[in-house]
Scaffold this active site. Structure first.
Site, short mmCIF file in Angstrom:
data_model
loop_
_atom_site.label_atom_id
_atom_site.label_comp_id
_atom_site.label_asym_id
_atom_site.label_seq_id
_atom_site.Cartn_x
_atom_site.Cartn_y
_atom_site.Cartn_z
N HIS A 12 0.88 -1.19 0.00
CA HIS A 12 0.00 0.00 0.00
C HIS A 12 0.91 1.23 0.00
O HIS A 12 1.37 1.67 1.04
CB HIS A 12 -0.89 0.00 1.24
CG HIS A 12 -1.89 1.12 1.27
ND1 HIS A 12 -3.07 1.05 1.97
CD2 HIS A 12 -1.91 2.34 0.67
CE1 HIS A 12 -3.76 2.16 1.83
NE2 HIS A 12 -3.06 2.97 1.04
N HIS A 14 1.79 5.20 -1.72
CA HIS A 14 1.50 6.40 -2.52
C HIS A 14 2.83 7.00 -2.99
O HIS A 14 3.67 7.37 -2.17
CB HIS A 14 0.75 7.44 -1.69
CG HIS A 14 -0.59 7.00 -1.21
ND1 HIS A 14 -1.74 7.22 -1.93
CD2 HIS A 14 -0.97 6.35 -0.08
CE1 HIS A 14 -2.78 6.73 -1.26
NE2 HIS A 14 -2.34 6.19 -0.14
N LYS A 98 -8.83 -0.37 -6.55
CA LYS A 98 -8.98 0.32 -5.26
C LYS A 98 -10.35 0.96 -5.13
O LYS A 98 -10.80 1.69 -6.02
CB LYS A 98 -7.89 1.40 -5.13
CG LYS A 98 -7.92 2.17 -3.81
CD LYS A 98 -7.61 1.26 -2.62
CE LYS A 98 -7.71 2.05 -1.30
NZ LYS A 98 -6.43 2.66 -0.93
N HIS A 136 -10.66 1.12 0.99
CA HIS A 136 -10.54 2.21 1.96
C HIS A 136 -11.81 2.17 2.78
O HIS A 136 -12.88 2.60 2.32
CB HIS A 136 -10.38 3.56 1.25
CG HIS A 136 -10.22 4.71 2.18
ND1 HIS A 136 -9.01 5.33 2.39
CD2 HIS A 136 -11.11 5.36 2.97
CE1 HIS A 136 -9.16 6.31 3.28
NE2 HIS A 136 -10.44 6.35 3.63
N HIS A 174 -5.25 -0.08 5.75
CA HIS A 174 -5.09 0.75 6.96
C HIS A 174 -6.14 0.45 8.02
O HIS A 174 -6.95 1.30 8.40
CB HIS A 174 -5.02 2.25 6.64
CG HIS A 174 -5.95 2.73 5.57
ND1 HIS A 174 -7.29 2.71 5.67
CD2 HIS A 174 -5.68 3.27 4.36
CE1 HIS A 174 -7.84 3.20 4.59
NE2 HIS A 174 -6.89 3.56 3.78
N ASP A 209 1.16 2.52 3.62
CA ASP A 209 0.30 3.67 3.33
C ASP A 209 1.11 4.97 3.38
O ASP A 209 0.59 6.03 3.73
CB ASP A 209 -0.89 3.75 4.29
CG ASP A 209 -1.99 4.69 3.79
OD1 ASP A 209 -1.94 5.09 2.61
OD2 ASP A 209 -2.89 5.02 4.59
#
Length: 307
Positions: A12, A14, A98, A136, A174, A209
């Site tokens: 995960h 970004h 996602k 999410h 998360h 994350d």
């Protein structure tokens, strides 16, 4: 003390784009073999051609001689088609889809407004293509207390989804509450998240994350969500597992459970974690500003190092 473990992956991650991508990719590439790349850019990565193009951008930004592999994802919308899922699987570079509930987090305004009413054919195709759904997990109803949004999402969206499509592979990302841990795997004690990830259960695996933002976008009246932790993640995981008396289970959590879930081979290279104090930089400068990393200016106990 020194640990030698199979190189981990980040399931995960970004990376953003532009100058920010250039600034942060070396940290992830130095620690991880692969990363599941989040699609919530501006504009979002909604199609397979967009995912392929973004992957090429990431590869060009990697440091010389890096063998880091970006594993791409698509951003699910109300208008995503089953045909797009087929294209994604055929591409060989898209590994998951996602789900962002619309308005839940950074760049989620194009997310899903009605999962069962508008996305069911896509979810059914994902089952056929063995394509995981990355979730999410929070509702966006302002009437729901912010600390209850994960639990309400589980009760009203995730549990009904699993009951309707039991063969759908789902990653709840998360995880932040004991309710979520109990949903993934029964857990009766306090400190549920730490207990779960250090238990040796194959249902839990590493996903940082890590989410970089320029300092001015964080330190403002409506700061962006996300913490930049790629620089320190392995050090923190090692500390948590050591304090739990579970260093023997660290490698499975960081290096085995993720690829096993995704049906991918485990990495063959290795890294070291050395019990040696090191200081986290106060900030990280780049062309458009600066990033404040997690634990900025603090001393951590475990130092990651390539073998």
């Amino acid at each position: 003390m020194e640990l030698s473990i199979t190189r981990p992956d980040d399931w995960h991650l970004h990376l953003r784009d532009g100058d920010l991508l250039q600034a942060v990719i070396p940290h992830s590439a130095s620690h991880f073999g692969r990363g599941i790349i989040m699609p919530n850019l501006k504009p979002p990565i909604k199609t397979t051609p967009a995912a392929v193009a973004y992957r090429e951008t990431i590869l060009k930004a990697l440091p010389a001689n890096s063998d880091f592999t970006p594993l791409m994802t698509l951003y699910l919308t109300d208008t995503t088609s089953p045909e797009e899922i087929k294209l994604a699987r055929e591409s060989g570079v898209v590994y998951a889809v996602k789900l962002y509930p619309a308005g839940a987090t950074t760049n989620s305004q194009d997310g899903v407004t009605d999962l069962f009413g508008k996305c069911l054919p896509v979810l059914e195709e994902m089952v056929k293509q063995n394509m995981p759904l990355l979730v999410h997990g929070e509702v966006t109803d302002p009437k729901v207390d912010i600390f209850d949004r994960e639990k309400v999402f589980i009760d009203t969206v995730l549990r009904p989804l699993i009951e309707r499509l039991p063969q759908l592979k789902v990653v709840m990302e998360h995880v932040t509450t004991e309710d979520a841990v109990r949903f993934v795997e029964s857990c009766k004690e306090g400190q549920a998240i730490v207990s779960a990830v250090t238990s040796g259960s194959k249902r839990f695996f590493l996903g940082t994350d890590s989410a970089p933002h320029e300092r001015r976008k964080k330190e403002c009246s409506c700061g962006c969500a996300g913490i930049y932790n790629a620089l320190v993640a392995l050090s923190i995981y090692a500390k948590v597992f050591e304090e739990a008396g579970a260093l023997d289970k660290l490698e499975a959590f960081m290096s085995f459970n993720g690829p096993d879930f995704y049906g991918l081979p485990r990495n063959t290279s290795r890294i070291k974690l050395i019990k040696s104090p090191w200081k986290v930089p106060e900030s990280l400068s780049y062309a458009s500003g600066e990033i404040i990393p997690m634990f900025a200016g603090e001393t951590l106990e475990w130092l990651p190092s390539s073998v």
